[in-house]
Design a protein around this motif. Structure first.
Motif, PDB file in Angstrom:
ATOM      1  N   LYS A 292       1.039  -1.490   0.099  1.00 11.12           N
ATOM      2  CA  LYS A 292       0.239   0.463  -0.074  1.00 11.12           C
ATOM      3  C   LYS A 292       0.923   1.414   0.157  1.00 11.12           C
ATOM      4  O   LYS A 292       0.898   1.960  -0.350  1.00 11.12           O
ATOM      5  N   THR A 293       1.797   1.293   1.030  1.00 12.25           N
ATOM      6  CA  THR A 293       2.923   2.845   0.707  1.00 12.25           C
ATOM      7  C   THR A 293       3.565   2.688  -0.050  1.00 12.25           C
ATOM      8  O   THR A 293       3.871   3.752  -0.983  1.00 12.25           O
ATOM      9  N   LEU A 294       3.779   1.671  -1.412  1.00 14.68           N
ATOM     10  CA  LEU A 294       4.521   1.106  -2.451  1.00 14.68           C
ATOM     11  C   LEU A 294       3.621   1.876  -3.658  1.00 14.68           C
ATOM     12  O   LEU A 294       4.305   3.021  -4.165  1.00 14.68           O
ATOM     13  N   ALA A 295       2.600   1.758  -3.570  1.00 12.49           N
ATOM     14  CA  ALA A 295       1.329   1.664  -4.465  1.00 12.49           C
ATOM     15  C   ALA A 295       1.224   3.769  -4.282  1.00 12.49           C
ATOM     16  O   ALA A 295       1.075   4.704  -4.977  1.00 12.49           O
ATOM     17  N   GLU A 296       1.809   4.589  -2.948  1.00  9.50           N
ATOM     18  CA  GLU A 296       1.300   5.734  -2.591  1.00  9.50           C
ATOM     19  C   GLU A 296       2.969   6.308  -3.082  1.00  9.50           C
ATOM     20  O   GLU A 296       2.367   7.875  -3.504  1.00  9.50           O
ATOM     21  N   MET A 297       4.047   6.095  -3.375  1.00  7.91           N
ATOM     22  CA  MET A 297       4.783   6.264  -3.702  1.00  7.91           C
ATOM     23  C   MET A 297       4.820   6.715  -5.919  1.00  7.91           C
ATOM     24  O   MET A 297       5.494   7.267  -6.152  1.00  7.91           O
ATOM     25  N   ARG A 299       2.380   6.811  -7.013  1.00  8.75           N
ATOM     26  CA  ARG A 299       1.687   8.019  -7.406  1.00  8.75           C
ATOM     27  C   ARG A 299       2.110   9.247  -7.388  1.00  8.75           C
ATOM     28  O   ARG A 299       1.889   9.579  -8.459  1.00  8.75           O
ATOM     29  N   ARG A 300       3.460   9.372  -5.988  1.00 15.26           N
ATOM     30  CA  ARG A 300       3.581  10.502  -6.341  1.00 15.26           C
ATOM     31  C   ARG A 300       4.460  10.373  -7.294  1.00 15.26           C
ATOM     32  O   ARG A 300       4.550  11.866  -7.773  1.00 15.26           O
ATOM     33  N   LEU A 301       5.184  10.146  -7.402  1.00 12.22           N
ATOM     34  CA  LEU A 301       6.072   9.984  -9.102  1.00 12.22           C
ATOM     35  C   LEU A 301       5.992  10.611 -10.187  1.00 12.22           C
ATOM     36  O   LEU A 301       5.733  10.781 -11.091  1.00 12.22           O
ATOM     37  N   ALA A 302       4.953   9.751 -10.285  1.00  5.72           N
ATOM     38  CA  ALA A 302       3.640   9.857 -11.639  1.00  5.72           C
ATOM     39  C   ALA A 302       3.177  11.055 -11.619  1.00  5.72           C
ATOM     40  O   ALA A 302       3.439  11.424 -13.079  1.00  5.72           O
ATOM     41  N   GLU A 303       2.953  12.038 -10.261  1.00  8.69           N
ATOM     42  CA  GLU A 303       2.980  13.887 -10.706  1.00  8.69           C
ATOM     43  C   GLU A 303       3.859  14.128 -10.524  1.00  8.69           C
ATOM     44  O   GLU A 303       4.533  15.733 -10.925  1.00  8.69           O
ATOM     45  N   VAL A 309      12.720  11.564  -2.389  1.00 12.74           N
ATOM     46  CA  VAL A 309      12.020  10.979  -1.288  1.00 12.74           C
ATOM     47  C   VAL A 309      11.415  10.270  -2.041  1.00 12.74           C
ATOM     48  O   VAL A 309      11.441   8.715  -1.382  1.00 12.74           O
ATOM     49  N   ALA A 310       9.880  10.545  -2.792  1.00  9.38           N
ATOM     50  CA  ALA A 310       9.937   8.803  -3.295  1.00  9.38           C
ATOM     51  C   ALA A 310      10.503   8.294  -3.546  1.00  9.38           C
ATOM     52  O   ALA A 310       9.894   6.720  -4.185  1.00  9.38           O
ATOM     53  N   GLN A 311      11.386   8.373  -4.371  1.00  6.34           N
ATOM     54  CA  GLN A 311      11.764   7.903  -5.463  1.00  6.34           C
ATOM     55  C   GLN A 311      12.780   6.572  -4.204  1.00  6.34           C
ATOM     56  O   GLN A 311      12.924   5.369  -5.054  1.00  6.34           O
ATOM     57  N   GLU A 312      13.541   7.310  -3.487  1.00  9.94           N
ATOM     58  CA  GLU A 312      14.224   6.781  -2.556  1.00  9.94           C
ATOM     59  C   GLU A 312      13.379   5.592  -2.560  1.00  9.94           C
ATOM     60  O   GLU A 312      13.901   4.234  -1.835  1.00  9.94           O
ATOM     61  N   GLY A 313      12.089   5.918  -1.928  1.00  5.90           N
ATOM     62  CA  GLY A 313      12.015   4.967  -0.733  1.00  5.90           C
ATOM     63  C   GLY A 313      10.776   3.976  -1.359  1.00  5.90           C
ATOM     64  O   GLY A 313      11.178   3.167  -1.162  1.00  5.90           O
ATOM     65  N   LYS A 314      10.369   4.369  -2.949  1.00  6.42           N
ATOM     66  CA  LYS A 314      10.139   3.249  -3.826  1.00  6.42           C
ATOM     67  C   LYS A 314      11.149   1.862  -3.692  1.00  6.42           C
ATOM     68  O   LYS A 314      10.428   1.226  -3.642  1.00  6.42           O
ATOM     69  N   ASN A 315      12.214   3.099  -3.839  1.00  3.44           N
ATOM     70  CA  ASN A 315      13.341   1.629  -4.216  1.00  3.44           C
ATOM     71  C   ASN A 315      13.511   0.937  -3.212  1.00  3.44           C
ATOM     72  O   ASN A 315      13.953  -0.963  -3.350  1.00  3.44           O
ATOM     73  N   GLN A 316      13.330   1.232  -2.049  1.00  6.02           N
ATOM     74  CA  GLN A 316      13.739   0.613  -0.815  1.00  6.02           C
ATOM     75  C   GLN A 316      12.105  -0.019  -0.319  1.00  6.02           C
ATOM     76  O   GLN A 316      12.190  -1.669   0.488  1.00  6.02           O
ATOM     77  N   LEU A 317      11.106  -0.040  -0.274  1.00  8.21           N
ATOM     78  CA  LEU A 317      10.402  -0.646  -0.748  1.00  8.21           C
ATOM     79  C   LEU A 317      10.093  -1.629  -1.051  1.00  8.21           C
ATOM     80  O   LEU A 317       9.391  -2.754  -0.529  1.00  8.21           O
ATOM     81  N   GLU A 318      10.626  -1.270  -2.580  1.00  7.22           N
ATOM     82  CA  GLU A 318      10.616  -3.035  -3.300  1.00  7.22           C
ATOM     83  C   GLU A 318      11.102  -3.759  -3.224  1.00  7.22           C
ATOM     84  O   GLU A 318      10.911  -4.946  -3.116  1.00  7.22           O
TER      85      GLU A 318
END
Length: 367
Positions: A292-297, A299-303, A309-318
């Protein structure tokens, strides 16, 4: 008028006379008080202090006796009960080859068979034998709880699993504790062991244990020199672990056992399945939250593609999602394998079924 005036005059004289008499009495009382000796307060306290001291000493002595009595009673209750789940087995002699701990203990439905799980850590699996037949068994009972008629066996579940101790008593068990010693008869040799030339045979081992228990039973007030001497003797023994048990402290099982397969299933297989299932549920919840948190990241990157911050969070969450999925798949595989596994009735073979009994006056001597 004269009559009334004269009557009042007479009444006044009477009151005056009465007043004079009261004054004289009061003066007499005051003189008596002045003549009476009054003890000072500090002198009274001086006389009372010994009484307070005696009362305080009696209360202190009574409290000390009461505390000591309760402490001894608590110790007796503890020693009369089984060791706690997860408690390490003490080493009575020799040098430790890893840690053994008490696992699950269960009593059959008819109350005549006690099954005990002995857990091995990695060091114990490396330093001790993985075959029950290579262990020596020694039973220590007391004069008021003789157990020479029991049947006892020890086997190990797999080459890296837990040991299983089974004790069968034809007449059931008393609500008293006893001790079982586990001695690795064929301990694995390490590089440190190669320097030791002395080996102890069965006769010497039993003589040493008998002498130790005999000394403990006859000399309850041992001196420091005797304790040091006993410690040096025990160091010459092979690794000798012991467990204190009381069948009445074990979990009552819903059935009796007819083979080893039923024993291990009730003793720890079902509990292991519950633990794995719980871990699977916890992993599934973490995976859901992380996804769920990854989907949030995303979405933020799509915008905003430049959201670092979103990119770094996405990498860690993946990475976390991948790890959780792998862990869940592993747990599920273990659960299915254990749930569908079928074990032979003699899965604990080869087992040690021979043992020797030592009877002592008080089981506390083992501590």
């Amino acid at each position: 008028m004269v009559h009334l005036f004269g009557k009042k005059q007479k009444s006044g004289e009477s009151r005056k006379k009465q007043s004079n008499q009261n004054t004289i009495k009061q003066i007499g009382l005051d003189r008596k008080k002045l003549l009476k000796y009054k003890t000072p307060s500090d002198v009274k306290l001086f006389y009372q202090m010994p009484i307070f001291l005696v009362i305080g000493f009696v209360l202190f002595l009574t409290g000390g006796i009461w505390i000591q009595h309760n402490a001894n009673a608590y110790r007796q209750r503890v020693l009369a009960s089984s060791m706690q789940y997860g408690e390490n087995l003490p080493l009575w002699g020799g040098t430790a080859k890893g840690n053994l701990s008490l696992g699950h203990t269960k009593l059959s439905r008819d109350g005549r068979t006690l099954a005990v799980e002995i857990k091995y850590d990695d060091a114990a699996h490396q330093g001790l034998s993985s075959y029950g037949s290579r262990y020596k068994l020694r039973l220590v009972d007391t004069k008021d709880n003789r157990m020479s008629d029991v049947k006892m066996s020890y086997g190990i579940f797999g080459t890296d699993g837990s040991g299983v101790l089974q004790i069968k008593s034809p007449n059931g068990f008393k609500d008293k504790s006893f001790v079982v010693m586990l001695i690795d008869n064929g301990q694995l040799v390490t590089t440190d062991d190669l320097t030791q030339t002395q080996q102890m045979n069965d006769g010497d081992l039993d003589k040493s244990i008998t002498a130790e228990l005999s000394d403990a039973g006859t000399n309850s007030n041992t001196t420091d020199s005797n304790d040091t001497n006993n410690d040096s003797k025990r160091k010459n023994l092979p690794p000798l672990y012991y467990v204190r048990l009381n069948a009445h402290n074990a979990v009552k099982n819903y059935r009796d056992w007819s083979n080893d397969s039923e024993v291990i299933e009730d003793l720890f297989i079902k509990d292991n399945l519950k633990k794995i299932k719980k871990s699977m549920l916890e992993t599934k919840i973490k995976l859901k939250k992380t996804t769920k948190t990854l989907a949030e990241m995303n979405r933020r990157l799509a915008e905003n593609k430049n959201d670092e911050v979103a990119q770094e969070g996405k990498n860690q969450l993946e990475t976390s999602v991948s790890s959780l999925k792998t862990n869940y798949a592993s747990l599920q595989k273990r659960y299915e394998k254990l749930e569908n596994a079928t074990f032979n009735g003699d899965i604990l073979n080869p087992k040690q079924k021979k043992y020797r009994v030592y009877t002592i006056e008080n089981i506390n001597y083992m501590n």
